[in-house]
Every structure is written in C-alpha cells, then in structure tokens.
Design a protein around this motif. Sequence first.
Motif, short mmCIF file in Angstrom:
data_model
loop_
_atom_site.label_atom_id
_atom_site.label_comp_id
_atom_site.label_asym_id
_atom_site.label_seq_id
_atom_site.Cartn_x
_atom_site.Cartn_y
_atom_site.Cartn_z
N ASP A 52 29.44 11.04 23.16
CA ASP A 52 29.83 11.39 21.79
C ASP A 52 30.91 12.47 21.77
N LEU A 53 31.91 12.32 22.64
CA LEU A 53 32.97 13.32 22.75
C LEU A 53 33.84 13.35 21.50
N VAL A 54 34.54 14.44 21.31
CA VAL A 54 35.48 14.54 20.19
C VAL A 54 36.88 14.82 20.74
N GLY A 55 37.89 14.40 19.99
CA GLY A 55 39.26 14.65 20.37
C GLY A 55 40.01 15.32 19.22
N ARG A 56 41.06 16.01 19.56
CA ARG A 56 41.85 16.75 18.58
C ARG A 56 42.95 15.88 18.01
N MET A 57 43.10 15.92 16.70
CA MET A 57 44.18 15.24 16.01
C MET A 57 45.11 16.31 15.42
N GLY A 58 46.00 15.93 14.50
CA GLY A 58 46.87 16.90 13.86
C GLY A 58 46.15 17.68 12.77
N GLY A 59 46.70 18.84 12.41
CA GLY A 59 46.12 19.66 11.34
C GLY A 59 44.70 20.06 11.66
N SER A 60 43.79 19.84 10.71
CA SER A 60 42.38 20.19 10.91
C SER A 60 41.53 18.98 11.29
N TRP A 61 42.19 17.89 11.70
CA TRP A 61 41.48 16.64 11.96
C TRP A 61 41.03 16.50 13.42
N HIS A 89 28.81 20.23 36.52
CA HIS A 89 27.47 20.27 35.95
C HIS A 89 27.39 19.18 34.87
N ILE A 90 26.43 18.26 35.00
CA ILE A 90 26.27 17.16 34.06
C ILE A 90 24.88 17.22 33.43
N ASN A 91 24.85 17.25 32.10
CA ASN A 91 23.58 17.17 31.38
C ASN A 91 23.11 15.72 31.45
N GLU A 92 21.97 15.49 32.10
CA GLU A 92 21.52 14.12 32.33
C GLU A 92 21.09 13.39 31.07
N ASN A 93 21.00 14.09 29.95
CA ASN A 93 20.75 13.40 28.68
C ASN A 93 21.90 12.49 28.30
N TYR A 94 23.05 12.71 28.95
CA TYR A 94 24.24 11.92 28.63
C TYR A 94 24.56 10.90 29.72
N THR A 95 23.55 10.52 30.49
CA THR A 95 23.75 9.54 31.55
C THR A 95 22.87 8.31 31.34
N THR A 96 23.26 7.23 31.96
CA THR A 96 22.46 6.00 32.03
C THR A 96 22.52 5.50 33.47
N ASP A 97 21.37 5.32 34.06
CA ASP A 97 21.28 4.91 35.47
C ASP A 97 22.09 5.83 36.37
N GLY A 98 22.06 7.12 36.06
CA GLY A 98 22.73 8.11 36.90
C GLY A 98 24.21 8.27 36.66
N GLN A 99 24.79 7.48 35.76
CA GLN A 99 26.22 7.56 35.48
C GLN A 99 26.47 8.08 34.07
N LEU A 100 27.55 8.84 33.91
CA LEU A 100 27.90 9.31 32.57
C LEU A 100 28.09 8.11 31.65
N ASP A 101 27.52 8.20 30.46
CA ASP A 101 27.54 7.11 29.50
C ASP A 101 28.47 7.50 28.34
N GLU A 134 25.32 24.27 26.25
CA GLU A 134 25.20 23.09 25.38
C GLU A 134 26.20 21.99 25.71
N ALA A 135 27.16 22.26 26.58
CA ALA A 135 28.20 21.26 26.89
C ALA A 135 27.61 20.09 27.66
N PRO A 136 28.05 18.87 27.38
CA PRO A 136 27.55 17.71 28.13
C PRO A 136 27.98 17.72 29.59
N VAL A 137 29.19 18.24 29.84
CA VAL A 137 29.72 18.34 31.21
C VAL A 137 30.51 19.64 31.31
N SER A 138 30.35 20.33 32.43
CA SER A 138 31.12 21.56 32.68
C SER A 138 31.69 21.51 34.09
#
Length: 299
Positions: free
Chosen positions: A181-190, A164-176, A131-135
């Motif tokens: 819709d990546l996520v990043g880690r913040m402090g605590g549970s955020w 490995h790139i899931n092409e659902n996350y590309t536009t014109d062959g490039q990662l978009d 399920e990962a967009p990129v591996s």
Amino acid sequence: MIKTIDPTSISQPDLHSILLTAIAPRPICFASTVDESGNVNLSPFSYFNVFSSNPPILIFSPARSGRDNTHKHSYLNVKEVPEVVINMVNRPIVEQMSLSSTAYDRGVNEFRKSGLTEVPSEKITPPRVGEAPVSFECTVQQTIELAEEPGAGNLILAKVELIHINENYTTDGQLDTQKLDLVGRMGGSWYVRASGDALFEVPKPIRTKGIGVDALPDGIRKSNVLTGNNLGRLGNLEALPKVEEVNAIQEDDEVRMMIKKIGANTAKIKDQLHWLAQQVLISGETNKAMTILLYAESL
C-alpha cells in the motif's frame, strides 16, 4: 496543440511546478539522519529512486531551498555523519510523513513531532522508523552538488548495508505489492496510492523477443477498436497463432454466436470480433485474442 517551454525562460518556482507535476508519481525517501552531536532528523524527499542492485545503491536529493537557497538539514547531517536510513512510506503513515516535512529548526527531532517510533539501527547510527513497511540502513558513498542556485539538487548516493522488512507486508516470504500500500508523490499537495484499482499488471517482454506491433496485419494495427495498449500486448507475443488455430476459432461458442447474431454484414462482424478480442485480451488470453483477430482478417 503542444506548448513548448525553454526552462531558462520561466521562473524557478514555475519550472519546479512543471517538473514535479509532470514527472510523477515519485517514490518517497523518508530519510532519518543524525548530526555530529547526535541530534536526529527525519525528513521526506521525492527526488529518490534505486539505481543499482549490485552494489545496492539508492539515491535521493535534498535540493536547496527555492526561497532562501539554504541546504536541507538531512544534507548537512550526512556531510557530518555519512549514514542514513531510508524508510519507505505507505498509506498508514502518509500524514505523519507529511507532518515531518515541516521546516522545524535544526536539532528538532521530527520523530517526536510526527509521533513515529524511533527504532535503533544495527549497523549505523541514525534510527529507523518503526512503522515503515521496509527500511534500508545505508552508508553514504558520495554526495554531488549539482549547482549553487535555489532549487539545485544535492545527490546522495547511499549503499544499502541492511534491510528491515515488516513481515505483515509479505506473502510466502516475499514482499507483496498489494499489501505494501505504498504512496507516491504527485504535483502540489497530491499523492497517489499504489493499491486497489490503481494497480495493474503488464507482462514483461519475453526473453525471446516479441514479434512487435509492426508484425501485426494492417487491419489489426489500424483497428478502430483496439488501443495502443492492446497492440502493445499483442506485439509481445513470440509468434502469430498457426493457421489451424485460426481455422478452429470459428467454432468457439462466443465467436459463433456473435456471427450468427450479426448476420451477413462482414464489416460489422469484423468490428465485433475486434471488440470480442479486446475483452479476451483484457482477461489475459493474448494468444486467443490474436487468433480471433486473425480470423476477422480472413473474412
């Protein structure tokens, strides 16, 4: 008012909290590994980033437990089988990723616990997350133990062998970026979501070098309207607009209407021109914004 803290004067949990809350957002390494018996492990780490493109090197750090000083299973696994798949995490799988961080016993397969799909890798033994967009299939080049105390990091230097790139996350062959819709880690549970209004563009500094904020006239640098970000954008210009451009801007419809509306109050005209320039700057017309500001300086 600034509070200054000596890191040796506070507890490890308190220091951990400060570091992880202040140094954020952090990308997430969703690492799949195997031990020498072939047992699969899947675990996320936010001590992670890319550090080289030639060779392509990713580094993540499964730190020692702050509670009992034990090593993470991922670290033990790469010591036995020096391979890892680093899967990127986006919003559709963030809850399953979080579930996989549970401290299950060694040998428990977090793919099964989280409901994510094991997909066989092509060059290495650990599977990737379907399920990962990129591996990134990686071989471990080196491990570095920073210390032996609770909370100490263990750097894993991983060389990318296959992407490995899931092409659902590309536009014109490039990662978009917006599709990822990546996520990043913040402090605590955020966490933070890199999509929608959270995304914004900043033009990269030009190769010929921008003029810099120090080259702006005092009236612009000390503006009551413009922000530090506005000044940074203006300082990225290669050169100030020419005199002819500044003289011509007074015929701009917005400029003429503003001056006509305000009347003879020069100070108010300047403030309003700075406000107009700010709106033009936000719209991406940096040279025009500078031209308006220089015209305001001439009044």
